[in-house]
Design a protein around this motif. Structure first.
Motif, PDB file in Angstrom:
ATOM      1  N   UNK A 160       0.836  -1.207   0.000  1.00 44.61           N
ATOM      2  CA  UNK A 160       0.000   0.000   0.000  1.00 44.61           C
ATOM      3  C   UNK A 160       0.871   1.256   0.000  1.00 44.61           C
ATOM      4  N   UNK A 161       1.892   1.281   0.851  1.00 45.02           N
ATOM      5  CA  UNK A 161       2.772   2.453   0.919  1.00 45.02           C
ATOM      6  C   UNK A 161       3.489   2.721  -0.388  1.00 45.02           C
ATOM      7  N   UNK A 162       3.944   1.661  -1.059  1.00 44.46           N
ATOM      8  CA  UNK A 162       4.623   1.836  -2.338  1.00 44.46           C
ATOM      9  C   UNK A 162       3.709   2.425  -3.397  1.00 44.46           C
ATOM     10  N   UNK A 163       2.484   1.909  -3.469  1.00 45.35           N
ATOM     11  CA  UNK A 163       1.522   2.422  -4.461  1.00 45.35           C
ATOM     12  C   UNK A 163       1.118   3.858  -4.139  1.00 45.35           C
ATOM     13  N   UNK A 164       0.834   4.118  -2.860  1.00 39.58           N
ATOM     14  CA  UNK A 164       0.427   5.477  -2.463  1.00 39.58           C
ATOM     15  C   UNK A 164       1.566   6.469  -2.695  1.00 39.58           C
ATOM     16  N   UNK A 165       2.793   6.056  -2.372  1.00 37.30           N
ATOM     17  CA  UNK A 165       3.930   6.939  -2.590  1.00 37.30           C
ATOM     18  C   UNK A 165       4.058   7.368  -4.037  1.00 37.30           C
ATOM     19  N   UNK A 166       3.858   6.438  -4.956  1.00 38.23           N
ATOM     20  CA  UNK A 166       3.954   6.758  -6.387  1.00 38.23           C
ATOM     21  C   UNK A 166       2.803   7.651  -6.840  1.00 38.23           C
ATOM     22  N   UNK A 167       1.570   7.277  -6.444  1.00 41.84           N
ATOM     23  CA  UNK A 167       0.383   8.010  -6.916  1.00 41.84           C
ATOM     24  C   UNK A 167       0.317   9.413  -6.325  1.00 41.84           C
ATOM     25  N   UNK A 168       0.525   9.536  -5.011  1.00 45.50           N
ATOM     26  CA  UNK A 168       0.427  10.860  -4.381  1.00 45.50           C
ATOM     27  C   UNK A 168       1.613  11.744  -4.763  1.00 45.50           C
ATOM     28  N   UNK A 169       2.774  11.156  -5.003  1.00 49.55           N
ATOM     29  CA  UNK A 169       3.898  11.955  -5.501  1.00 49.55           C
ATOM     30  C   UNK A 169       3.571  12.544  -6.868  1.00 49.55           C
ATOM     31  N   UNK A 170       2.944  11.731  -7.728  1.00 49.27           N
ATOM     32  CA  UNK A 170       2.517  12.231  -9.036  1.00 49.27           C
ATOM     33  C   UNK A 170       1.473  13.334  -8.879  1.00 49.27           C
ATOM     34  N   UNK A 171       0.561  13.150  -7.918  1.00 52.99           N
ATOM     35  CA  UNK A 171      -0.469  14.148  -7.634  1.00 52.99           C
ATOM     36  C   UNK A 171       0.170  15.457  -7.164  1.00 52.99           C
ATOM     37  N   UNK A 172       1.113  15.332  -6.260  1.00 48.01           N
ATOM     38  CA  UNK A 172       1.814  16.513  -5.741  1.00 48.01           C
ATOM     39  C   UNK A 172       2.597  17.212  -6.851  1.00 48.01           C
ATOM     40  N   UNK A 173       3.228  16.455  -7.722  1.00 47.38           N
ATOM     41  CA  UNK A 173       3.980  17.034  -8.839  1.00 47.38           C
ATOM     42  C   UNK A 173       3.036  17.752  -9.802  1.00 47.38           C
ATOM     43  N   UNK A 174       1.865  17.142 -10.054  1.00 47.02           N
ATOM     44  CA  UNK A 174       0.882  17.742 -10.959  1.00 47.02           C
ATOM     45  C   UNK A 174       0.409  19.090 -10.421  1.00 47.02           C
ATOM     46  N   UNK A 175       0.128  19.155  -9.127  1.00 52.09           N
ATOM     47  CA  UNK A 175      -0.338  20.413  -8.528  1.00 52.09           C
ATOM     48  C   UNK A 175       0.714  21.507  -8.699  1.00 52.09           C
ATOM     49  N   UNK A 176       1.972  21.164  -8.426  1.00 54.33           N
ATOM     50  CA  UNK A 176       3.047  22.137  -8.568  1.00 54.33           C
ATOM     51  C   UNK A 176       3.208  22.625  -9.990  1.00 54.33           C
ATOM     52  N   UNK A 177       3.090  21.709 -10.953  1.00 54.14           N
ATOM     53  CA  UNK A 177       3.246  22.080 -12.361  1.00 54.14           C
ATOM     54  C   UNK A 177       2.115  22.996 -12.819  1.00 54.14           C
ATOM     55  N   UNK A 178       0.882  22.650 -12.440  1.00 57.21           N
ATOM     56  CA  UNK A 178      -0.275  23.462 -12.844  1.00 57.21           C
ATOM     57  C   UNK A 178      -0.202  24.843 -12.212  1.00 57.21           C
ATOM     58  N   UNK A 179       0.124  24.890 -10.894  1.00 57.57           N
ATOM     59  CA  UNK A 179       0.193  26.184 -10.217  1.00 57.57           C
ATOM     60  C   UNK A 179       1.301  27.056 -10.799  1.00 57.57           C
ATOM     61  N   UNK A 180       2.428  26.449 -11.163  1.00 59.54           N
ATOM     62  CA  UNK A 180       3.521  27.204 -11.778  1.00 59.54           C
ATOM     63  C   UNK A 180       3.071  27.825 -13.092  1.00 59.54           C
TER      64      UNK A 180
END
Length: 518
Positions: free
Chosen positions: A24-44
């Protein structure tokens, strides 16, 4: 021989949960990291667009048109899956209590897409709540694929939620404490072990993506003088008062939106907020978003008191405007940023009056972040460790605790409810639940001050629709007998109908909870 077999079975069971936590931690780490990266890219990109509009004002018209289209699309997504609205933490709590049955795949992809766009668009929303719900959806998905029972599914959902918070803020221990203190309100060794495994695994992935440094690296290596601790008590009381106002307005948001824009359908409130926030983006694009960058700026820039007060007012109002839309986005980071502003405003005032070292302003900002969340979220331990992990300031635990306790105690005196619990209660509509004929189980902890401690099982009047099947005591599980005496720390494994599990869980929890002082 029997004892050895039980010990072997217990060790094997722990190993399974550790492996499940790793997955679960491995999957969540990948998915939420992508989510966090997406937010940063859009806001930039959004900030760059506002900067372009400052140079070429004619670009405002196509931006307004794009805001209308985007708000409409987000409204359609939210209308198709109402349970992705807001932070998602109340939904997770209700799901674990058995009140909600969620489609994990629908929650996962729609929360990811709509949340990434809504938060990245510049609305004053945080990534932490959606990250927690994304993690819980991953945990539920793993449980469905592995055909886990209800108790196992709840453990995986909980571990996924903790892993989501750990990934959002690089805070694995706070992710664990959040699950135990805010979501479960109790300590379960199995939940703790699985969640800790998941949070550490998810954070390991996050560190490789975003770097091995705190999420809000304030560079806080100061020691706050003991002689000034009295000012921290006042800061805590001020934060609790501010938190009381924050809660009152937050709970009134649906009524306020309905009165102010009665011609707009609720799923499309995001259009209104998107348009209202454009003037702020044109004037000060650096204060858009959840507030993480603003906190860093406050810590390293001396800002006049009047400007701080104005920014606090703007962020308070538009945090409400943003959250009231119902779009996927949390209040966790906005609360921290508002606390930081209160701390900066109060700290700069004290420094101006007393001549205190200007460098100590950083401490006031740091402490106020934790105090604000402790008052509003009513989770002091989570607030203490989360902010410490986020900021990297473990050297300041004592003064931090003074502010957190002061804020929490006044919040208790004001009878402020934990905000996520209160939002969950408002979300939960009382409906007639029908029995399904399908059996399910749930757990109820016995606290040290529970009225059930010391009573025999047969002497307690249990809800009619509940059967106490087994009692977990430490690492052992016993079949329930009427002569058994309940002890503090016991966990009751109860059986009921799947259709009424939410109501039965609530009834059992109330039965086991200590009486509240008037």
């Amino acid at each position: 021989m029997r004892r050895r077999f039980q010990e072997f079975a217990a060790r094997r069971n722990k190993t399974r949960y550790v492996l499940a936590g790793l997955l679960v931690g491995g999957l969540v780490g990948c998915i939420v990291s992508a989510f966090r990266f997406m937010i940063g890219a859009v806001l930039s990109w959004i900030v760059s667009a506002y900067q372009a509009m400052q140079v070429n004002p004619w670009l405002i018209l196509p931006y307004i048109a794009g805001t209308l289209v985007l708000g409409y699309v987000l409204g359609l997504i939210v209308r198709s899956e109402p349970y992705i609205k807001g932070s998602g933490i109340p939904q997770v709590e209700l799901q674990l209590q058995g009140h909600l049955s969620l489609n994990w795949w629908s929650i996962l992809w729609k929360k990811f897409v709509a949340g990434g766009i809504a938060i990245g668009s510049g609305l004053f929303l945080g990534r932490e709540g959606p990250s927690i719900q994304l993690g819980s959806a991953v945990g539920q998905g793993v449980a469905k694929v592995t055909k886990s029972n209800r108790v196992q599914e709840n453990i995986l959902i909980s571990s996924g939620a903790g892993a989501g918070l750990a990934t959002a803020f690089n805070a694995p221990i706070a992710g664990l404490l959040f699950v135990l203190e805010e979501i479960h309100h109790s300590f379960s060794p199995t939940v703790a072990l699985t969640t800790l495994t998941a949070t550490v695994t998810a954070n390991f992935i996050s560190l490789h993506v975003f770097g091995n440094h705190p999420a809000l690296d304030l560079g806080n290596h100061l020691k706050f003088p003991v002689a000034y601790y009295g000012y921290l008590v006042v800061l805590g009381l001020l934060l609790a008062t501010f938190g009381w106002c924050y809660q009152r307005v937050t709970f009134a948001l649906p009524r306020l939106y309905a009165k102010l824009v009665p011609w707009v359908n609720p799923p499309f409130y995001g259009i209104v907020a998107g348009l209202l926030i454009i003037p702020i983006g044109l004037v000060a694009p650096h204060i858009l978003g959840g507030g993480g960058e603003l906190i860093l700026e406050l810590a390293h820039t001396k800002t006049p008191l009047l400007v701080l007060a104005l920014i606090l007012l703007v962020r308070f109002v538009f945090s409400m405007v943003s959250y009231g839309t119902g779009l996927p986005g949390g209040i966790f980071l906005p609360i921290l940023s508002l606390g930081a502003l209160v701390g900066a405003l109060y700290g700069q005032f004290i420094i101006n009056v007393t001549g205190m070292d200007q460098e100590l302003l950083l401490c006031f900002i740091f402490f106020a972040m934790a105090g604000g969340f402790a008052a509003i979220g009513k989770a002091p331990l989570t607030a203490l460790l989360l902010v410490s992990e986020m900021v990297g300031g473990l050297n300041q635990l004592m003064p931090l605790a003074v502010v957190v306790l002061s804020a929490f105690l006044l919040a208790e005196a004001l009878k402020m409810p934990p905000i996520y619990e209160a939002l969950a209660e408002k979300m939960l509509h009382q409906e007639d639940l029908a029995k399904t004929g399908r059996r399910t189980t749930f757990e109820v902890p016995i606290y040290v001050d529970s009225p059930l401690v010391g009573q025999k099982v047969a002497a307690i009047k249990w809800p009619e629709e509940v059967l106490i099947a087994t009692i977990r005591r430490g690492e052992k599980e016993y079949i329930t007998k009427g002569k058994m005496v309940l002890q503090a720390g016991d966990i009751l494994i109860a059986v009921t109908d799947e259709g009424i599990v939410g109501n039965m869980h609530q009834a059992m929890t109330q039965l086991a909870m200590p009486a509240q002082d008037e």
